[in-house]
Design a protein around this motif. Structure first.
Motif, PDB file in Angstrom:
ATOM      1  N   SER A 236     132.816 -20.503   2.578  1.00  0.00           N
ATOM      2  CA  SER A 236     133.733 -20.002   3.607  1.00  0.00           C
ATOM      3  C   SER A 236     134.099 -18.530   3.434  1.00  0.00           C
ATOM      4  CB  SER A 236     135.008 -20.847   3.629  1.00  0.00           C
ATOM      5  OG  SER A 236     135.640 -20.830   2.373  1.00  0.00           O
ATOM      6  N   SER A 237     133.587 -17.875   2.404  1.00  0.00           N
ATOM      7  CA  SER A 237     133.939 -16.470   2.173  1.00  0.00           C
ATOM      8  C   SER A 237     132.776 -15.496   2.333  1.00  0.00           C
ATOM      9  CB  SER A 237     134.513 -16.298   0.758  1.00  0.00           C
ATOM     10  OG  SER A 237     135.699 -17.021   0.594  1.00  0.00           O
ATOM     11  N   HIS A 238     131.551 -15.951   2.095  1.00  0.00           N
ATOM     12  CA  HIS A 238     130.410 -15.026   2.063  1.00  0.00           C
ATOM     13  C   HIS A 238     129.331 -15.432   3.058  1.00  0.00           C
ATOM     14  CE1 HIS A 238     132.306 -14.532  -1.923  1.00  0.00           C
ATOM     15  NE2 HIS A 238     131.973 -13.273  -1.758  1.00  0.00           N
ATOM     16  N   TYR A 239     128.948 -14.466   3.906  1.00  0.00           N
ATOM     17  CA  TYR A 239     127.862 -14.723   4.842  1.00  0.00           C
ATOM     18  C   TYR A 239     126.540 -14.272   4.246  1.00  0.00           C
ATOM     19  CZ  TYR A 239     129.499 -10.001   6.191  1.00  0.00           C
ATOM     20  OH  TYR A 239     129.941  -8.696   6.192  1.00  0.00           O
ATOM     21  N   LYS A 240     125.453 -14.730   4.848  1.00  0.00           N
ATOM     22  CA  LYS A 240     124.118 -14.522   4.303  1.00  0.00           C
ATOM     23  C   LYS A 240     123.559 -13.138   4.666  1.00  0.00           C
ATOM     24  CE  LYS A 240     122.766 -19.404   4.324  1.00  0.00           C
ATOM     25  NZ  LYS A 240     121.825 -20.380   4.916  1.00  0.00           N
ATOM     26  N   PRO A 241     122.511 -12.721   3.948  1.00  0.00           N
ATOM     27  CA  PRO A 241     121.884 -11.414   4.236  1.00  0.00           C
ATOM     28  C   PRO A 241     121.383 -11.279   5.664  1.00  0.00           C
ATOM     29  CG  PRO A 241     121.174 -12.194   2.084  1.00  0.00           C
ATOM     30  CD  PRO A 241     121.956 -13.321   2.711  1.00  0.00           C
TER      31      PRO A 241
END
Length: 208
Positions: free
Chosen positions: A192-197
């Motif tokens: 829920s905190s980090h989106y993908k490249p």
């Protein structure tokens, strides 16, 4: 610059080992800088977990916040210190199992999440943002400011947006907060905190 609504609300200097500025910035003393790291390492729970693992080479459940033992560890490039999530390999191996596990753990929850509070503009925030803008001008910085597409889908407050527009120029602000085609698929996130490249690439391509 990558920002989010809670980041804008944080105007107090943080002196913990994760956030303290390097000494070269000249806003903290050598004592403050080094003591923050020493105190972090002297955390009794960390010391017990580290010592236990060091001598017995056995991972125990209580160590999870202090000793990282992942099936898919993160990797880092030695020169630029870029980090690559080991979770990418786990998702590639079986994405259905991964996302079902994260849902069961409550990492991915029902959205949109209601904001706990409205983040109002403060005088200190205005002061700090103006200082940043003056530094950009001083060094002729070519900058863009990205408001992150966070999983919670809480949009940036309009008052905050108008402040950013007035200081940095609307043409330099790119708002991806709220509900949109980037924040809707949970497959765009590791958690829920980090989106993908791939999300970062879409953002960069839309700016440049």
């Amino acid at each position: 610059m990558i920002i989010d609504r809670e980041g804008l609300a944080g105007t107090k200097k943080r002196l913990n080992h994760l956030n303290i500025n390097p000494i070269v910035f000249k806003d903290v003393s050598k004592y403050q800088f080094y003591s923050s790291f020493i105190l972090a390492n002297l955390n009794p729970r960390f010391m017990i977990a580290y010592t236990d693992f060091y001598f017995f080479k056995t991972y125990r459940t209580y160590m999870k916040n202090y000793v990282r033992m992942y099936k898919y560890p993160d990797t880092f490039t030695p020169i630029f210190n870029d980090s690559y999530y080991g979770l990418t390999k786990e998702i590639k191996e079986d994405s259905l199992v991964y996302y079902n596990k994260m849902k069961q753990q409550g990492v991915f929850y029902q959205r949109p999440k209601a904001s706990a509070l409205i983040l109002k503009v403060t005088n200190k925030e205005i002061e700090l943002l103006n200082k940043i803008q003056s530094l950009f001008d001083k060094h002729h910085t070519n900058y863009k400011i990205v408001i992150s597409p966070l999983y919670d889908q809480i949009p940036m407050e309009e008052e905050q947006l108008q402040l950013l527009y007035s200081i940095f120029g609307k043409e330099n602000i790119f708002d991806f907060s709220g509900k949109n085609n980037l924040t809707e698929p949970i497959s765009n996130y590791f958690e829920s905190s980090h989106y993908k490249p791939n999300v970062a690439k879409i953002i960069l391509d839309s700016i440049y």
